[in-house]
Write a protein that holds these residues in place. Structure first.
Motif, short mmCIF file in Angstrom:
data_model
loop_
_atom_site.label_atom_id
_atom_site.label_comp_id
_atom_site.label_asym_id
_atom_site.label_seq_id
_atom_site.Cartn_x
_atom_site.Cartn_y
_atom_site.Cartn_z
N SER A 35 5.76 -7.54 -6.21
CA SER A 35 6.26 -8.03 -5.23
C SER A 35 5.12 -8.02 -3.92
O SER A 35 5.50 -7.60 -2.96
CB SER A 35 7.37 -7.24 -4.76
N TRP A 36 3.96 -8.39 -4.33
CA TRP A 36 2.94 -8.59 -3.46
C TRP A 36 2.90 -9.53 -2.23
O TRP A 36 2.60 -9.35 -1.18
CB TRP A 36 1.57 -8.54 -4.19
N GLY A 83 5.20 -8.22 0.13
CA GLY A 83 4.46 -7.40 1.16
C GLY A 83 3.63 -8.01 2.35
O GLY A 83 3.63 -7.66 3.58
N LEU A 102 2.39 -1.63 0.96
CA LEU A 102 3.34 -2.54 0.21
C LEU A 102 3.03 -3.16 -1.01
O LEU A 102 3.71 -3.34 -1.83
CB LEU A 102 3.99 -3.54 1.14
N THR A 103 1.53 -3.48 -1.25
CA THR A 103 1.09 -4.17 -2.43
C THR A 103 0.43 -3.38 -3.40
O THR A 103 0.44 -3.82 -4.61
CB THR A 103 0.46 -5.33 -1.84
N ARG A 104 -0.42 -2.31 -3.08
CA ARG A 104 -1.24 -1.68 -3.90
C ARG A 104 -0.30 -1.17 -5.07
O ARG A 104 0.91 -0.51 -4.78
CB ARG A 104 -1.99 -0.58 -3.49
N ARG A 105 -0.67 -0.98 -6.50
CA ARG A 105 -0.08 -0.34 -7.28
C ARG A 105 -0.26 1.17 -7.33
O ARG A 105 0.32 1.95 -8.06
CB ARG A 105 -0.21 -0.66 -8.78
N ALA A 125 -0.02 -3.87 4.63
CA ALA A 125 -0.18 -4.64 3.42
C ALA A 125 -0.51 -3.99 2.25
O ALA A 125 0.18 -4.08 1.13
CB ALA A 125 -1.07 -5.87 4.08
N SER A 172 1.10 -5.02 -6.85
CA SER A 172 2.22 -4.87 -7.57
C SER A 172 2.97 -6.31 -7.58
O SER A 172 2.47 -7.40 -6.98
CB SER A 172 3.17 -4.32 -6.40
N ASP A 190 4.24 0.72 -10.11
CA ASP A 190 5.51 -0.18 -10.87
C ASP A 190 5.88 0.56 -11.94
O ASP A 190 7.06 -0.22 -12.35
CB ASP A 190 4.69 -1.52 -11.01
#
Lengths: 103, 179
Positions: free
Chosen positions: B89-90, B93, A23-26, A20, B87, A96
């Motif tokens: 697209s969180w 994820g 996939l989600t951290r910037r 997670a 991001s 991003d």
């Protein structure tokens, strides 16, 4: 629930947290940290299977974990070097905003 | 399922979640070090002493410190900027990670094979045994690992070093860096 199942569940949860985060951290450095967390979860699986498996005297799980830790160290060094090179070019580590191949 | 396992599991999960949720990158790496240390103690409680201490030396001593250095050199600590932590697209994820955990937990809990009992005698492993295995049965993988580490060391230095690849254009690049 056997002890092995407890360790496997913990490893699965740590793997999901790492996935997670990756996939989600910037921030690119924390994406790398998430990947390290996933590698650690796999190591926990190796050790738990070695401890509760049938032939612990063969040391297979221990050897696998040692080699996996070495791979993770090499990967962290190269990954952070890549992040430094990308930062020098884009002046940011925000994933991003790094969206062009040509720069 | 001992008390020690429960405490360490909670510590590891809290550390990992905090590492992935904290806004400040430095705080996140410190929380990650907490997760690494609790995993190392878990290895020790599983009678894998060598791997446990290797974990502390490599992850807490090297990888976490390396990440802190990278944060310092890139000024990417988002606590000082007004940027988003996650991001765009969180949601995708999070859904993917949740799906992966669901499948893994379903596979683990549906496991019907017989494993060694909880009170099985602890396997006795000494560093001598590990060294003998590395020098005999695993000698070839050990050589490959040495090669890989050397290549990674050189590669990391070449990647992070500026002005190496274009000696002819070194002057203009220096100008570019100065601005």
């Amino acid at each position: 629930m056997t002890p092995l199942n407890g360790y496997l569940l913990l490893a699965a949860f740590l793997f999901s947290i790492g996935l997670a985060g990756a996939l989600t951290r910037r921030n690119a450095i924390l994406v790398l940290a998430g990947i390290e967390l996933m590698l650690n979860a796999a190591n926990l699986n190796f050790i738990a299977f070695w401890r509760y498996g049938t032939h612990p005297e063969a040391l297979t799980g221990t050897m696998f974990a040692i080699f996996s830790i070495s791979i993770a160290a090499a990967e962290a060094a190269v990954g952070l070097g890549l992040i430094l090179a990308v930062y020098r070019h884009f002046k940011t580590t925000d994933l991003d905003e790094i969206d062009s191949l040509k720069g | 399922m001992t008390i020690l396992f429960l405490i360490l599991a909670v510590l590891a999960i809290v550390g990992a979640s905090a590492a992935m949720a904290f806004r400040s990158a430095v705080h996140a790496i410190l929380a990650l070090a907490l997760a690494f240390v609790s995993l190392a103690i878990l290895y020790l409680s599983l009678d894998a002493q060598f791997v446990g201490f290797t974990q502390i030396i490599v992850y807490v001593g090297a990888v976490a410190i390396l990440a802190v250095f990278a944060i310092m050199m890139t000024r990417s600590d988002s606590a000082h900027h007004h940027t988003e932590v996650f991001s765009k697209s969180w949601l995708t994820g999070l859904v993917l990670a949740g799906g992966v955990f669901t499948v893994l937990a379903w596979a683990v809990l549906g496991d019907k094979t017989q494993h060694a009992a909880a009170d099985a005698p602890a396997p006795v492993t000494t560093v001598t045994q590990i060294g003998e295995a590395l020098m005999q049965r695993y000698a070839f993988p050990l050589e490959i690992m040495g090669l890989l580490l050397t290549a990674a060391l050189i590669g990391a230095v070449v990647l992070a070093m500026p002005l190496l690849s274009n000696k002819s254009g070194a002057k203009s690049v220096t100008k570019g860096d100065a601005r």
